[in-house]
Write a protein that holds these residues in place. Sequence first.
Motif, PDB file in Angstrom:
ATOM      1  N   ALA A   1       0.835  -1.205   0.000  1.00  0.00           N
ATOM      2  CA  ALA A   1       0.000   0.000   0.000  1.00  0.00           C
ATOM      3  C   ALA A   1       0.867   1.251   0.000  1.00  0.00           C
ATOM      4  O   ALA A   1       0.597   2.224  -0.733  1.00  0.00           O
ATOM      5  N   LEU A   2       1.932   1.235   0.787  1.00  0.00           N
ATOM      6  CA  LEU A   2       2.831   2.387   0.850  1.00  0.00           C
ATOM      7  C   LEU A   2       3.657   2.526  -0.429  1.00  0.00           C
ATOM      8  O   LEU A   2       3.852   3.627  -0.941  1.00  0.00           O
ATOM      9  N   PHE A   3       4.147   1.398  -0.947  1.00  0.00           N
ATOM     10  CA  PHE A   3       4.934   1.444  -2.183  1.00  0.00           C
ATOM     11  C   PHE A   3       4.090   1.960  -3.344  1.00  0.00           C
ATOM     12  O   PHE A   3       4.571   2.703  -4.197  1.00  0.00           O
ATOM     13  N   ARG A   4       2.827   1.547  -3.371  1.00  0.00           N
ATOM     14  CA  ARG A   4       1.942   1.975  -4.455  1.00  0.00           C
ATOM     15  C   ARG A   4       1.743   3.487  -4.418  1.00  0.00           C
ATOM     16  O   ARG A   4       1.646   4.145  -5.459  1.00  0.00           O
TER      17      ARG A   4
ATOM     18  N   ASP B   1      11.564   3.774  -3.149  1.00  0.00           N
ATOM     19  CA  ASP B   1      12.562   4.597  -2.460  1.00  0.00           C
ATOM     20  C   ASP B   1      11.934   5.626  -1.533  1.00  0.00           C
ATOM     21  O   ASP B   1      12.613   6.171  -0.658  1.00  0.00           O
ATOM     22  N   GLY B   2      10.653   5.900  -1.707  1.00  0.00           N
ATOM     23  CA  GLY B   2       9.988   6.908  -0.883  1.00  0.00           C
ATOM     24  C   GLY B   2       9.408   6.371   0.408  1.00  0.00           C
ATOM     25  O   GLY B   2       8.770   7.114   1.160  1.00  0.00           O
ATOM     26  N   VAL B   3       9.630   5.090   0.671  1.00  0.00           N
ATOM     27  CA  VAL B   3       9.077   4.457   1.868  1.00  0.00           C
ATOM     28  C   VAL B   3      10.214   3.842   2.676  1.00  0.00           C
ATOM     29  O   VAL B   3      11.075   3.155   2.124  1.00  0.00           O
ATOM     30  N   SER B   4      10.224   4.090   3.967  1.00  0.00           N
ATOM     31  CA  SER B   4      11.252   3.501   4.833  1.00  0.00           C
ATOM     32  C   SER B   4      10.715   2.242   5.517  1.00  0.00           C
ATOM     33  O   SER B   4       9.500   2.026   5.597  1.00  0.00           O
ATOM     34  N   VAL B   5      11.641   1.439   6.017  1.00  0.00           N
ATOM     35  CA  VAL B   5      11.243   0.251   6.779  1.00  0.00           C
ATOM     36  C   VAL B   5      10.456   0.665   8.023  1.00  0.00           C
ATOM     37  O   VAL B   5       9.487   0.003   8.413  1.00  0.00           O
ATOM     38  N   ALA B   6      10.839   1.773   8.634  1.00  0.00           N
ATOM     39  CA  ALA B   6      10.115   2.261   9.811  1.00  0.00           C
ATOM     40  C   ALA B   6       8.675   2.616   9.447  1.00  0.00           C
ATOM     41  O   ALA B   6       7.745   2.356  10.235  1.00  0.00           O
ATOM     42  N   ASP B   7       8.474   3.209   8.269  1.00  0.00           N
ATOM     43  CA  ASP B   7       7.116   3.522   7.806  1.00  0.00           C
ATOM     44  C   ASP B   7       6.266   2.254   7.698  1.00  0.00           C
ATOM     45  O   ASP B   7       5.104   2.228   8.109  1.00  0.00           O
ATOM     46  N   ILE B   8       6.869   1.211   7.137  1.00  0.00           N
ATOM     47  CA  ILE B   8       6.138  -0.043   6.929  1.00  0.00           C
ATOM     48  C   ILE B   8       5.811  -0.703   8.265  1.00  0.00           C
ATOM     49  O   ILE B   8       4.692  -1.178   8.485  1.00  0.00           O
ATOM     50  N   ALA B   9       6.784  -0.732   9.167  1.00  0.00           N
ATOM     51  CA  ALA B   9       6.560  -1.333  10.486  1.00  0.00           C
ATOM     52  C   ALA B   9       5.427  -0.611  11.217  1.00  0.00           C
ATOM     53  O   ALA B   9       4.556  -1.246  11.826  1.00  0.00           O
ATOM     54  N   ALA B  10       5.431   0.726  11.131  1.00  0.00           N
ATOM     55  CA  ALA B  10       4.378   1.494  11.796  1.00  0.00           C
ATOM     56  C   ALA B  10       3.020   1.206  11.182  1.00  0.00           C
ATOM     57  O   ALA B  10       2.017   1.037  11.897  1.00  0.00           O
ATOM     58  N   ALA B  11       2.956   1.121   9.853  1.00  0.00           N
ATOM     59  CA  ALA B  11       1.681   0.855   9.182  1.00  0.00           C
ATOM     60  C   ALA B  11       1.160  -0.536   9.500  1.00  0.00           C
ATOM     61  O   ALA B  11      -0.055  -0.753   9.611  1.00  0.00           O
ATOM     62  N   ALA B  12       2.070  -1.500   9.658  1.00  0.00           N
ATOM     63  CA  ALA B  12       1.675  -2.883   9.965  1.00  0.00           C
ATOM     64  C   ALA B  12       1.507  -3.119  11.455  1.00  0.00           C
ATOM     65  O   ALA B  12       1.109  -4.210  11.874  1.00  0.00           O
TER      66      ALA B  12
ATOM     67  N   SER C   1       7.055  -4.111  15.306  1.00  0.00           N
ATOM     68  CA  SER C   1       8.361  -3.492  15.513  1.00  0.00           C
ATOM     69  C   SER C   1       9.258  -3.779  14.307  1.00  0.00           C
ATOM     70  O   SER C   1       9.000  -4.708  13.527  1.00  0.00           O
ATOM     71  N   LYS C   2      10.325  -2.989  14.162  1.00  0.00           N
ATOM     72  CA  LYS C   2      11.275  -3.238  13.075  1.00  0.00           C
ATOM     73  C   LYS C   2      11.937  -4.615  13.206  1.00  0.00           C
ATOM     74  O   LYS C   2      12.082  -5.317  12.204  1.00  0.00           O
ATOM     75  N   PRO C   3      12.340  -5.043  14.424  1.00  0.00           N
ATOM     76  CA  PRO C   3      12.902  -6.401  14.530  1.00  0.00           C
ATOM     77  C   PRO C   3      11.907  -7.480  14.083  1.00  0.00           C
ATOM     78  O   PRO C   3      12.304  -8.478  13.470  1.00  0.00           O
ATOM     79  N   THR C   4      10.618  -7.297  14.392  1.00  0.00           N
ATOM     80  CA  THR C   4       9.622  -8.271  13.944  1.00  0.00           C
ATOM     81  C   THR C   4       9.531  -8.271  12.430  1.00  0.00           C
ATOM     82  O   THR C   4       9.475  -9.331  11.788  1.00  0.00           O
ATOM     83  N   LEU C   5       9.515  -7.095  11.833  1.00  0.00           N
ATOM     84  CA  LEU C   5       9.463  -7.007  10.365  1.00  0.00           C
ATOM     85  C   LEU C   5      10.650  -7.739   9.746  1.00  0.00           C
ATOM     86  O   LEU C   5      10.481  -8.525   8.806  1.00  0.00           O
ATOM     87  N   PHE C   6      11.846  -7.489  10.275  1.00  0.00           N
ATOM     88  CA  PHE C   6      13.039  -8.116   9.695  1.00  0.00           C
ATOM     89  C   PHE C   6      13.074  -9.622   9.941  1.00  0.00           C
ATOM     90  O   PHE C   6      13.755 -10.350   9.216  1.00  0.00           O
ATOM     91  N   ALA C   7      12.350 -10.090  10.942  1.00  0.00           N
ATOM     92  CA  ALA C   7      12.270 -11.536  11.163  1.00  0.00           C
ATOM     93  C   ALA C   7      11.505 -12.217  10.032  1.00  0.00           C
ATOM     94  O   ALA C   7      11.754 -13.387   9.711  1.00  0.00           O
ATOM     95  N   TYR C   8      10.584 -11.496   9.417  1.00  0.00           N
ATOM     96  CA  TYR C   8       9.799 -12.044   8.307  1.00  0.00           C
ATOM     97  C   TYR C   8      10.401 -11.689   6.946  1.00  0.00           C
ATOM     98  O   TYR C   8      10.332 -12.487   6.009  1.00  0.00           O
ATOM     99  N   PHE C   9      10.973 -10.504   6.849  1.00  0.00           N
ATOM    100  CA  PHE C   9      11.534 -10.018   5.590  1.00  0.00           C
ATOM    101  C   PHE C   9      12.918  -9.442   5.882  1.00  0.00           C
ATOM    102  O   PHE C   9      13.028  -8.309   6.361  1.00  0.00           O
ATOM    103  N   PRO C  10      13.979 -10.194   5.626  1.00  0.00           N
ATOM    104  CA  PRO C  10      15.333  -9.767   6.012  1.00  0.00           C
ATOM    105  C   PRO C  10      15.789  -8.449   5.380  1.00  0.00           C
ATOM    106  O   PRO C  10      16.628  -7.759   5.948  1.00  0.00           O
ATOM    107  N   THR C  11      15.264  -8.110   4.202  1.00  0.00           N
ATOM    108  CA  THR C  11      15.638  -6.852   3.555  1.00  0.00           C
ATOM    109  C   THR C  11      14.377  -6.145   3.071  1.00  0.00           C
ATOM    110  O   THR C  11      13.316  -6.760   2.918  1.00  0.00           O
ATOM    111  N   LYS C  12      14.518  -4.873   2.794  1.00  0.00           N
ATOM    112  CA  LYS C  12      13.405  -4.103   2.250  1.00  0.00           C
ATOM    113  C   LYS C  12      12.978  -4.663   0.894  1.00  0.00           C
ATOM    114  O   LYS C  12      11.785  -4.720   0.574  1.00  0.00           O
TER     115      LYS C  12
END
Length: 213
Positions: free
Chosen positions: A24-27, A32-43, A46-57
């Motif tokens: 949704a954010l990428f669309r 490049d206009g979306v940070s990992v922190a943005d995605i974690a907040a929208a979902a 936490s950022k560590p939880t996000l990286f546990a599922y997706f190791p890279t952006k």
Amino acid sequence: MEAPGLRERKKRRTREAIAEAAFALFRESGFDGVSVADIAAAAEVSKPTLFAYFPTKEDLVLRRFVDGGRGSALVVRERPPGTAALDALRRHFLDLLAERNPLTGLNDGAEAMTFHHLLYSTPALMAHLAGYMVDQERDLADALLASGEPSDEFTAHLVAAQVFSAQRILTYHNAQEIRGGRSADDVYPAAVARTETAFELLRSGSATSSRKS
């Protein structure tokens, strides 16, 4: 203690929620206009939880689609007795076209179109995908060699590279037509014809290589 089935369902829901928030954010803002922190907040994770599922952006874009397919090596290993490896791979790609699988580029749904737009407009994503495909290519070469089609390691790697190159070009042409405004149904006959042509060229080239080896 939770049953494994419940834990797995919760993990799948979390993974899907993260991926949906990312798309949704990428669309809206581009990769490049979306940070990992943005995605974690929208979902709401936490950022560590996000990286546990997706190791890279990049994995947030690629793994939702790439991990969902049946790999080419598995297609070769599980093909019916008496079926040539290239024939099995051709049939599999044609089946994916008929299913409008996003991996073929022949899908005009919103998520698939976002995926291909991001992929072809973001060098970092293309580079990340290339690395993933190298691993898949090696697996296919091993499967071809184990099947005896062909019987030497060099030719097996050459054929595997040709198969993945052909599939990449087929996918690119399909996606470009969809991005140009045509529907998947309209593009389908041409996509099938291109696939038949590509695998006929692979088949004749592979036969020539085998005779010369």
